[in-house]
Design a protein around this motif. Structure first.
Motif, PDB file in Angstrom:
ATOM      1  N   SER A   2      -3.067  -4.383  16.228  1.00 31.24           N
ATOM      2  CA  SER A   2      -4.155  -4.620  16.711  1.00 31.24           C
ATOM      3  C   SER A   2      -4.489  -4.604  18.187  1.00 31.24           C
ATOM      4  N   LYS A   3      -5.435  -4.021  18.814  1.00 31.08           N
ATOM      5  CA  LYS A   3      -5.760  -4.200  20.142  1.00 31.08           C
ATOM      6  C   LYS A   3      -6.331  -5.354  20.494  1.00 31.08           C
ATOM      7  N   GLN A  35      -7.981  -3.264   9.206  1.00 30.65           N
ATOM      8  CA  GLN A  35      -7.485  -2.744  10.696  1.00 30.65           C
ATOM      9  C   GLN A  35      -8.649  -2.309  11.486  1.00 30.65           C
ATOM     10  N   ARG A  36      -9.855  -2.216  10.677  1.00 30.42           N
ATOM     11  CA  ARG A  36     -10.893  -1.889  11.525  1.00 30.42           C
ATOM     12  C   ARG A  36     -11.550  -3.182  12.176  1.00 30.42           C
ATOM     13  N   ASP A  41      -4.348  -9.326  14.215  1.00 29.11           N
ATOM     14  CA  ASP A  41      -3.097  -8.765  14.387  1.00 29.11           C
ATOM     15  C   ASP A  41      -2.301  -8.663  13.338  1.00 29.11           C
ATOM     16  N   ASP A  57      -3.174   3.673   6.117  1.00 23.47           N
ATOM     17  CA  ASP A  57      -3.578   3.948   7.292  1.00 23.47           C
ATOM     18  C   ASP A  57      -2.725   2.932   8.343  1.00 23.47           C
ATOM     19  N   SER A  59      -2.413   3.135  11.568  1.00 19.00           N
ATOM     20  CA  SER A  59      -2.701   3.432  13.055  1.00 19.00           C
ATOM     21  C   SER A  59      -2.825   1.917  13.932  1.00 19.00           C
ATOM     22  N   ASN A  60      -3.336   0.769  12.833  1.00 15.85           N
ATOM     23  CA  ASN A  60      -3.536  -0.292  13.730  1.00 15.85           C
ATOM     24  C   ASN A  60      -2.716  -1.555  12.860  1.00 15.85           C
ATOM     25  N   THR A  62       1.347  -2.938  11.987  1.00 14.46           N
ATOM     26  CA  THR A  62       2.869  -3.106  12.387  1.00 14.46           C
ATOM     27  C   THR A  62       3.455  -3.208  10.976  1.00 14.46           C
TER      28      THR A  62
END
Length: 360
Positions: A2-3, A35-36, A41, A57, A59-60, A62
């Motif tokens: 996560s960002k 993840q959205r 994290d 998915d 993309s976000n 680990t």
């Protein structure tokens, strides 16, 4: 991963594999939704590859992946311990009994870790693995079941921590009822294991043949009972009227071509096929167990007692196939499951993660 520079919480899901099964599909759907979300994290630990991985998915997320031949091995235990020590999550949520047992051992070495155990069923056979899981599972900090009977299982097991019920995500898009195909096509979806009671489905459908010669039974799934079920179908004269489809990725296409879905399970958590059939407007014939009546309602007319004879079960299937207003009886179940969106279910899990971390 996560960002963001200051994630509110680090959460790791642990599932043995993303192989064939409803729990695996639900785990993936929840991971995709979480993840959205900001402020999380998110990590996933898996010990083997699986058929449903393409749905995930990443993309976000680990992913911590290890390939072990035996989930009960020392090697698996070491991998889990090392990963938890490296990641230092606030929460680990384990899915399915191999992960529950491993996590129950590892969690003892990390006193600040919150261990949440997922409960995806309501009854288990009297095997050693399940007895060990029941003992170790009492040490979980929280249990999240997908059905009330699943919560009852842990209450009866003398679990003393918080137990929550969060239903499954509906994995199909909703649509209005459509005309049913002719001749009759009956669909059964589920692993070919004793719990799913496919024998009762085959016997009931065999009784329909004398008056409904075009009936077709399609059984989707794989499992240890396949050879026995094929032999049973041949024995009762169903070999030309039943198709053992095996595992498929696209259950929706089977649902959309079905006249009726039948699920004769002896016990469940919250079966995906029931939720998806309701979403797609397909009439359901189901065993009268709490997991089914909680969704369909006690007054739903197409429920079959588990001790019913094949003739009685066949009569119920015949009613569901021929009654003109059969689909109208789905409305109660549709109303129950319409709110089980990824957004709503994801929010419920986020709330429980936050509550657990804060000591609630």
């Amino acid at each position: 991963m996560s960002k963001g520079t200051s994630p509110l919480m680090r959460v790791m899901f642990f599932i043995p594999s993303l192989g064939d099964g409803g729990a695996q599909r639900q785990c993936i759907a929840l991971l995709n939704e979480l993840q959205r979300r900001p402020g999380i994290d998110l990590h996933l630990m898996v010990l083997a590859s699986g058929a449903h991985e393409w749905r995930l998915d990443a993309s976000n997320l680990t992913i911590h992946r290890f390939q072990v031949e035996n989930f009960a091995s020392v090697s698996a235990l070491v991998h889990v311990f090392q990963t938890v020590r490296q990641v230092r999550p606030n929460v680990v949520m384990s899915w399915l009994h191999p992960a529950d047992i491993l996590m129950g051992i590892v969690a003892r070495f990390f006193p600040k870790l919150v261990w949440i155990q997922a409960e995806r069923d309501s009854k288990y056979p009297p095997g050693l693995t399940y007895r060990v899981r029941k003992v170790i599972g009492r040490g979980a900090d929280r249990i999240i079941a997908n059905s009330a009977p699943g919560a009852t299982y842990w209450n009866n097991a003398r679990y003393r921590g918080p137990i929550d019920v969060i239903p499954n995500i509906v994995l199909a898009e909703f649509r209005k009822y459509r005309e049913r195909p002719v001749p009759a096509r009956i669909l059964s979806v589920g692993r070919l294991e004793p719990q799913k009671n496919h024998e009762a489905t085959i016997l009931a459908c065999s009784r329909l043949l004398p008056e409904m010669s075009g009936v077709e039974l399609r059984i989707v799934g794989e499992g240890s009972k396949r050879e026995d079920l094929v032999a049973l179908a041949d024995e009762v004269g169903m070999s030309e009227n039943v198709a053992f489809v095996g595992f498929i990725d696209d259950v929706a296409s089977e649902l959309d071509s079905a006249s009726v879905v039948i699920t004769m399970s002896r016990h469940e958590g919250l079966p995906n096929v029931l939720l998806e059939a309701l979403a797609r407007g397909v009439v359901v014939v189901a065993s009268r167990i709490r997991e089914h009546t909680a969704v369909l309602g006690e007054e739903y007319p197409y429920l079959i007692d588990l001790d019913s004879s094949p003739d009685d079960a066949a009569a119920m299937v015949r009613r569901a196939l021929t009654e003109q207003d059969a689909a109208a009886h789905l409305q109660h179940g549709i109303n129950v499951v319409r709110g089980l969106t990824p957004e709503n279910v994801g929010s419920s899990y986020m709330s429980k993660f936050e509550e657990s971390i804060s000591g609630g």
